[in-house]
Design a protein around this motif. Structure first.
Motif, PDB file in Angstrom:
ATOM      1  N   LYS A 163     -16.423   3.059 -14.793  1.00 34.77           N
ATOM      2  CA  LYS A 163     -16.083   3.003 -13.367  1.00 34.77           C
ATOM      3  C   LYS A 163     -17.045   2.106 -12.605  1.00 34.77           C
ATOM      4  N   ASP A 171      -9.805   5.571  -7.057  1.00 35.28           N
ATOM      5  CA  ASP A 171     -10.134   6.643  -6.118  1.00 35.28           C
ATOM      6  C   ASP A 171     -10.660   6.006  -4.841  1.00 35.28           C
ATOM      7  N   GLU A 205       0.536   4.300  -3.966  1.00 41.34           N
ATOM      8  CA  GLU A 205       0.253   3.269  -4.954  1.00 41.34           C
ATOM      9  C   GLU A 205       0.064   3.915  -6.331  1.00 41.34           C
ATOM     10  N   PRO A 206       0.449   3.224  -7.405  1.00 43.83           N
ATOM     11  CA  PRO A 206       0.335   3.824  -8.745  1.00 43.83           C
ATOM     12  C   PRO A 206      -1.108   4.126  -9.135  1.00 43.83           C
ATOM     13  N   ASP A 207      -1.297   5.298  -9.765  1.00 43.92           N
ATOM     14  CA  ASP A 207      -2.589   5.708 -10.307  1.00 43.92           C
ATOM     15  C   ASP A 207      -3.699   5.602  -9.263  1.00 43.92           C
ATOM     16  N   THR A 208      -3.413   6.087  -8.062  1.00 47.73           N
ATOM     17  CA  THR A 208      -4.357   6.008  -6.942  1.00 47.73           C
ATOM     18  C   THR A 208      -4.459   7.369  -6.270  1.00 47.73           C
ATOM     19  N   LYS A 209      -5.690   7.782  -5.945  1.00 51.90           N
ATOM     20  CA  LYS A 209      -5.892   9.059  -5.266  1.00 51.90           C
ATOM     21  C   LYS A 209      -6.804   8.868  -4.065  1.00 51.90           C
ATOM     22  N   ASP A 239     -12.087   1.433 -13.929  1.00 48.76           N
ATOM     23  CA  ASP A 239     -11.630   2.330 -12.867  1.00 48.76           C
ATOM     24  C   ASP A 239     -12.452   2.017 -11.622  1.00 48.76           C
ATOM     25  N   ARG A 248      -2.666  -5.252  -9.533  1.00 46.08           N
ATOM     26  CA  ARG A 248      -2.796  -3.890 -10.030  1.00 46.08           C
ATOM     27  C   ARG A 248      -3.013  -3.797 -11.537  1.00 46.08           C
ATOM     28  N   TYR A 277      -6.721  -3.662 -13.124  1.00 50.45           N
ATOM     29  CA  TYR A 277      -7.696  -2.613 -12.829  1.00 50.45           C
ATOM     30  C   TYR A 277      -7.156  -1.253 -13.244  1.00 50.45           C
ATOM     31  N   GLY A 278      -8.073  -0.311 -13.441  1.00 52.18           N
ATOM     32  CA  GLY A 278      -7.691   1.018 -13.893  1.00 52.18           C
ATOM     33  C   GLY A 278      -7.387   1.960 -12.745  1.00 52.18           C
ATOM     34  N   HIS A 279      -7.712   3.245 -12.939  1.00 54.16           N
ATOM     35  CA  HIS A 279      -7.460   4.264 -11.922  1.00 54.16           C
ATOM     36  C   HIS A 279      -8.269   3.960 -10.655  1.00 54.16           C
TER      37      HIS A 279
END
Length: 277
Positions: free
Chosen positions: A206, A145, A169-173, A114, A138, A141-143
């Motif tokens: 992470k 932030d 973007e997917p799984d992105t905050k 992540d 993409r 890699y994981g989540h």
């Protein structure tokens, strides 16, 4: 270090042209640059640098924040004589460019992890190159932030990306904060380090990558350590005092390291081995 040379003298710049200029903030402009014959001056890895010059004014080292098939891009903050002159340029004007210089972000070591990207002000420019790389690859890699802060809403760089494109973007905050509130901003108000602790990211699996003003970096390093991140999980950059770019002038050496060759990217574990300068 990965370097593309176009002549026998590594200190001799290529003559290039500016093909696009975008005003990001009141004192930051984004420049797209290519060779006179319409090609990309060199190919970089995320985090590498280029030495940009203007005849009769001077030269300076800047991060390559993005690149395309036929251009490289630099985001430059107006801070002095050279950057003032660059900000006065128009599309079609000529510049000198040499590089790429330095190492790069640990794209291989980060695979499967992540990602926590932290940027402050124009410090988002080098981090952006890694973010764009992760989006392009993409599945590796994981989540994700992304925590970014600036002095005000007007000072947010890459607004379209951070406010509109990257959150899709997917799984992105995205976690955005500004030092001073204003009518056009309804998000978080506060400095980056306390906001980082407020977000309470967990360190397991992470990697944290950060760049910004020195005081922000120092405070965020302490915050990340307090949150449980180990020194090997924290990656940052040193981008000061570089002049020749090839480890000859000695301006950027810290102990046994040269920032232009051994950096600008270092883990916190590596930084702890360097003298306190």
């Amino acid at each position: 270090m990965s370097e593309v040379k176009t002549n026998n003298n590594p200190l001799l710049p290529q003559i290039c042209k500016v093909i696009d200029i975008n005003k990001e903030t009141p004192d930051v402009k984004k420049f797209r640059i290519q060779t006179e014959d319409g090609k990309k001056p060199f190919t970089t890895m995320p985090g590498q640098l280029g030495m940009l010059s203007l005849l009769g004014v001077g030269e300076g080292m800047f991060s390559v924040t993005a690149e395309g098939d036929e251009w490289v891009e630099m985001a430059i903050k107006q801070t002095g004589m050279l950057t003032d002159a660059l900000h006065e340029m128009s599309v079609g004007d000529k510049v000198g460019l040499r590089g790429p210089y330095g190492n790069h972000f640990p794209i291989e070591a980060a695979k499967g992890k992540d990602m926590l990207f932290i940027g402050g002000g124009i410090g988002l420019a080098p981090v952006r190159s890694f973010i764009r790389y992760v989006f392009k690859h993409r599945a590796d890699y994981g989540h994700i932030d992304i925590l970014y802060g600036s002095r005000s809403y007007a000072d947010l760089v890459f607004k379209e990306e951070i406010l509109e494109l990257w959150p899709k973007e997917p799984d992105t905050k995205l976690h955005i904060t500004v030092d001073r509130g204003s009518p056009e901003w309804n998000g978080n108000v506060g400095f980056v380090p306390p906001y980082l602790e407020e977000c309470a990211f967990t360190p397991k699996g992470k990697m944290a990558v950060l760049c910004g003003p020195p005081i922000m970096i120092n405070m965020c390093l302490k915050s990340l350590s307090k949150m449980g991140f180990t020194d090997d999980q924290i990656i940052t950059t040193l981008e000061m005092r570089m002049q020749c770019g090839i480890g000859k002038c000695g301006r950027c050496n810290i102990g046994s390291k040269y920032v232009c060759i051994d950096g600008p990217v270092f883990s916190l574990a590596e930084l702890r081995e360097l003298p306190q300068e």
